[in-house]
Design an enzyme around this catalytic site. Structure first.
Site, PDB file in Angstrom:
ATOM      1  N   GLY A  74      38.044  53.137  43.028  1.00  0.00           N
ATOM      2  CA  GLY A  74      39.050  52.192  42.564  1.00  0.00           C
ATOM      3  C   GLY A  74      40.422  52.387  43.177  1.00  0.00           C
ATOM      4  O   GLY A  74      41.162  51.428  43.362  1.00  0.00           O
ATOM      5  N   GLU A  75      40.812  53.625  43.491  1.00  0.00           N
ATOM      6  CA  GLU A  75      42.163  53.904  43.971  1.00  0.00           C
ATOM      7  C   GLU A  75      42.282  53.954  45.483  1.00  0.00           C
ATOM      8  O   GLU A  75      43.308  53.589  46.058  1.00  0.00           O
ATOM      9  CB  GLU A  75      42.638  55.264  43.422  1.00  0.00           C
ATOM     10  N   GLY A 106      37.955  45.063  34.751  1.00  0.00           N
ATOM     11  CA  GLY A 106      37.836  44.138  35.867  1.00  0.00           C
ATOM     12  C   GLY A 106      37.214  44.759  37.092  1.00  0.00           C
ATOM     13  O   GLY A 106      37.069  44.105  38.122  1.00  0.00           O
ATOM     14  N   GLY A 132      34.682  58.253  43.142  1.00  0.00           N
ATOM     15  CA  GLY A 132      35.429  57.069  42.748  1.00  0.00           C
ATOM     16  C   GLY A 132      35.884  56.207  43.915  1.00  0.00           C
ATOM     17  O   GLY A 132      36.094  56.690  45.027  1.00  0.00           O
ATOM     18  N   PHE A 142      45.953  48.793  36.348  1.00  0.00           N
ATOM     19  CA  PHE A 142      46.577  49.518  37.455  1.00  0.00           C
ATOM     20  C   PHE A 142      47.419  50.701  36.974  1.00  0.00           C
ATOM     21  O   PHE A 142      48.268  51.199  37.697  1.00  0.00           O
ATOM     22  CB  PHE A 142      47.436  48.576  38.318  1.00  0.00           C
ATOM     23  N   PRO A 144      27.302  47.200  46.448  1.00  0.00           N
ATOM     24  CA  PRO A 144      28.153  46.918  47.618  1.00  0.00           C
ATOM     25  C   PRO A 144      29.128  45.761  47.407  1.00  0.00           C
ATOM     26  O   PRO A 144      30.257  45.815  47.894  1.00  0.00           O
ATOM     27  CB  PRO A 144      27.130  46.603  48.715  1.00  0.00           C
ATOM     28  N   LYS A 145      28.705  44.727  46.691  1.00  0.00           N
ATOM     29  CA  LYS A 145      29.605  43.586  46.477  1.00  0.00           C
ATOM     30  C   LYS A 145      30.835  44.018  45.674  1.00  0.00           C
ATOM     31  O   LYS A 145      31.979  43.716  46.048  1.00  0.00           O
ATOM     32  CB  LYS A 145      28.879  42.462  45.745  1.00  0.00           C
ATOM     33  N   ARG A 166      27.750  57.622  47.196  1.00  0.00           N
ATOM     34  CA  ARG A 166      26.777  56.543  47.070  1.00  0.00           C
ATOM     35  C   ARG A 166      27.453  55.265  46.574  1.00  0.00           C
ATOM     36  O   ARG A 166      28.286  55.294  45.668  1.00  0.00           O
ATOM     37  CB  ARG A 166      25.703  56.969  46.069  1.00  0.00           C
TER      38      ARG A 166
END
Length: 732
Positions: free
Chosen positions: A686-687, A482, A684, A255, A618-619, A614
């Site tokens: 992740g954020e 992760g 991206g 993080f 999806p999971k 894109r």
């Protein structure tokens, strides 16, 4: 699986089995022959000087303790080199080498490293340290230095300053102004919003093992920037980067806290050289609060001016934040304000104050997470003033181009996110008046906010090794933190080569692999994915040139026969970022229940729709967004580092959301492949899940209670404060 269905499928994590069975190896799990252990001793005052006599006396006492092999202090630490400006002027790497003088700049500063034969002996010996200090007045509040000049040179600096742009991204201006202030706006909303000192709190503690083989250093570390860590270590230790290897195959959460070289890593390497044996150091949870960064406090003043129709005429967003006296970092809270809503007049500014506190750094959604809390609550307040639905106000002021650069968006589907999210949530049934919904004796509220985060890409490289059995390994010096990077890179490689997933693997976490940037800023998939795509496409081109075959079995046969000709390194650049602006967008809708009698706010339902280009898996993408929302929930309702305002020492506990705090999630994505940024069509993810979440919750709490809460976290004391209806003048 056919050749083209590997990307876009919900493939399980390739390292998932090892993680759920405990077989996965993290840094602290590594055991080297002859390994010994270290414990860190930290300062207990925010500013002053440690006395040399107390250092000597403590070092002597510790050295006589059972099992102790070495005691490293400022009095005997070998001289370390200072980092060059290009690593410190806009990144949170510390200008002052560790243990380089007797001054104390913050509580938790490293004062001593104890090396012993066992962890127990090292920890027990470290507890024998008793240091004396000559205290100096400490600057603990940004307001104390806002007017002080900040242009000093040297490793330790005071005062405040106004950075021009965010890290090395010169286009992301921290001081920005355009247009003239409006003179005809009929509605003016002005408020101050604050966010606290937040800690990253990853599951995996920061751990380092340093070992020397002659003049070559190998460091096992929980880091997500092995290339940068290698470069900084080489400078500190005065050696060639070629003689430093950094290994981090798996990182258990970060993080932001593991994005940079922290001082304990340098000391571990020094200690290993001094004792001639591998040294292992694992920080305690308490030590991570002051040794591996944090999100700094912000105070944000937002002004919105609009006409009667709800068209925004002017926007101001001014941020006061803080950094340490030994490193630079500015929390860029106003960046999103520069482009998110149409505004003919705009003023954005940031002032950073140097205080006696640990060095802050990036934390998930740096800038956007605290900044969107202020902006999106302000938008909600403006909508309430105008008597407009908050969603209608956002749609009315939607920006079709990037106002900051004037460029068109490479792909923007925010209006689709609004429409889909509102429909899935049932937003049309939202009562306009606060305190109108009640269920089972508690207040119910609905809130929303916009999410956004930049799309970024940097150069990267990828190695391809084809084995005699036809299997193909791709590798890059990136990191598995992760988020599933190994899995999606395997999918990209399989898709481009035409091989089955079982014949392809992706390795990361070794600085000897071809170069890649830090894993952060939601850039890894676009950046490393472009390199993997280039490598896999070149592999397929060579195979076709050799045999012209296309079935998976034919490909494997060619690979077996010509494996020596199918091993190489491919490079990828940053792409063409001159003509379009790259940004991801999304919409959050949430429902809260507020029990005002006991001061409890529960987030019970969440709908999020994201526009991130894109979706490769999806999971994993849905899990990323769910994790981000949970992250933002903690920021809104629970998280703040408690400390004593006089001593700057931590007190109390740091609260985090658990599964019991989890709402019912409805997470979906706009299907929008964006090839403007990279050849695989991604931006991206992740954020962005955390961005806008605290604002959506605060807005829902206002709708439930009528209480406008502008300071995070929202506490039970805030919620138990009796509701006071607005006066007629306030209502006007």
């Amino acid at each position: 699986m056919t050749t083209m269905d590997r990307v876009g499928q919900s493939v399980n994590r390739v390292e998932g089995g090892g993680k759920v069975t405990g077989a996965a190896t993290y840094t602290a799990d590594v055991v080297l022959p002859g390994q010994v252990h270290a414990a860190l001793v930290q300062s207990e005052i925010p500013h002053g000087t440690v006395t040399a006599d107390s250092l000597r006396a403590s070092a002597d006492r510790v050295a006589a303790a059972p099992g102790v092999l070495h005691v490293l202090t400022p009095l005997n630490c070998p001289p370390l080199h200072a980092l060059p400006d290009d690593l410190t002027w806009d990144l949170p790497l510390e200008r002052r080498p560790p243990l380089s003088d007797l001054t104390v700049q913050h509580v938790g500063q490293h004062m001593m490293l104890v090396v012993a034969d066992t962890w127990e002996n090292a920890t027990a010996a470290a507890a024998l340290v008793e240091l004396d200090y000559e205290p100096l007045p400490a600057t603990l509040d940004a307001h104390d230095v806002t007017e002080a000049p900040g242009g000093q040179d040297g490793p330790i600096r005071q005062g405040s300053y106004r950075p021009d742009h965010f890290v090395k991204l010169s286009e992301e201006k921290l001081q920005d102004r355009r247009g003239e202030p409006p003179t005809d706006g009929s509605v003016r909303m002005a408020a101050r919003y604050t966010t606290p000192y937040n800690a990253h709190y990853p599951i995996e503690l920061s751990a380092t093992i340093a070992a020397w083989d002659g003049d070559r250093l190998t460091v096992h570390d929980s880091t997500r920037w092995i290339a940068g860590e290698r470069a900084a270590l080489a400078v500190y230790l005065g050696m060639s980067e070629d003689d430093v290897r950094v290994l981090a195959p798996l990182v258990g959460g970060a993080f932001g806290s593991k994005s940079f070289l922290w001082m304990h890593v340098v000391l571990c390497a020094v200690a290993a050289r001094e004792v001639g044996r591998p040294v292992k150091l694992v920080l305690t949870r308490d030590q991570m609060f002051s040794s591996t960064g944090h999100r700094p406090r912000t105070e944000q003043d937002v002004v919105l001016i609009a006409d009667d129709r709800g068209d925004i005429l002017g926007t101001e967003h001014h941020t006061l934040t803080e950094t340490s006296t030994v490193a630079h970092f500015c929390e860029p809270a106003g960046l999103s304000t520069r482009f998110l809503y149409q505004s003919p007049h705009l003023e954005v500014s940031h002032r950073t104050a140097r205080i006696n506190a640990p060095t802050p750094c990036f934390m998930r959604g740096p800038g956007e997470a605290p900044g969107l809390f202020a902006l999106e609550v302000a938008i909600d307040e403006l909508a309430h003033e105008l008597g407009l639905d908050p969603l209608e106000l956002r749609v009315r002021n939607h920006a079709d181009r990037d106002q900051a650069s004037g460029k068109p968006w490479s792909g923007k589907h925010l209006l689709d996110c609004y429409e889909s999210g509102a429909r899935r949530f049932g937003w049309a049934d939202r009562p306009v008046t606060p305190r109108a919904l009640r269920r089972d004796g508690v207040q119910v509220g609905w809130g929303m906010a916009t999410a956004t985060y930049p799309g970024r890409r940097m150069p990267a490289s990828c190695r391809v090794v084809t084995a005699p059995d036809g299997t193909v390994q791709f590798a890059s010096a990136t990191h598995e933190v992760g988020n599933g990077v190994r899995t999606v890179m395997t999918q990209v490689a399989a898709d481009a080569t035409g091989l089955p997933l079982s014949s392809v693997s992706f390795e990361s976490g070794d600085s000897d692999f071809p170069a890649a940037p830090y894993s952060g800023a939601s850039q890894t998939t676009a950046t490393v994915g472009s390199a993997v795509f280039a490598a896999a496409s070149e592999w397929r081109r060579r195979v076709d040139e050799l045999a012209g075959s296309s079935s998976p079995e034919d490909l494997l046969n060619v690979a077996r026969a010509h494996h020596d000709r199918l091993s190489f390194v491919a490079d990828s650049d940053a792409g063409d970022q001159e003509h379009e602006a790259f940004q991801s967008f999304g919409a959050h809708f949430c429902e809260v229940e507020v029990d005002e009698e006991i001061g409890r706010a529960s987030v019970v339902r969440w709908v999020a729709v994201m526009d991130c280009g894109r979706v490769l898996n999806p999971k994993l993408a849905r899990s990323q967004v769910m994790g981000g929302i949970t992250f933002g929930l903690g920021m809104a309702l629970l998280e703040q580092v408690p400390y004593d305002g006089e001593t700057a020492r931590m007190i109390g506990e740091y609260y985090l959301p658990t599964h019991a705090d989890r709402p019912d999630f409805d997470v979906s994505f706009v299907d929008s492949t964006d090839y403007g940024l990279d050849p695989i069509g991604v931006r991206g993810i992740g954020e962005i899940g955390a961005c806008g979440v605290p604002a959506a919750i605060a807005n829902a709490i206002f709708h439930a209670t009528g209480k406008r809460l502008r300071d995070l976290p929202i506490t039970l004391e805030n919620l138990m404060t009796p509701y006071r209806p607005p006066t007629s003048e306030e209502a006007r």
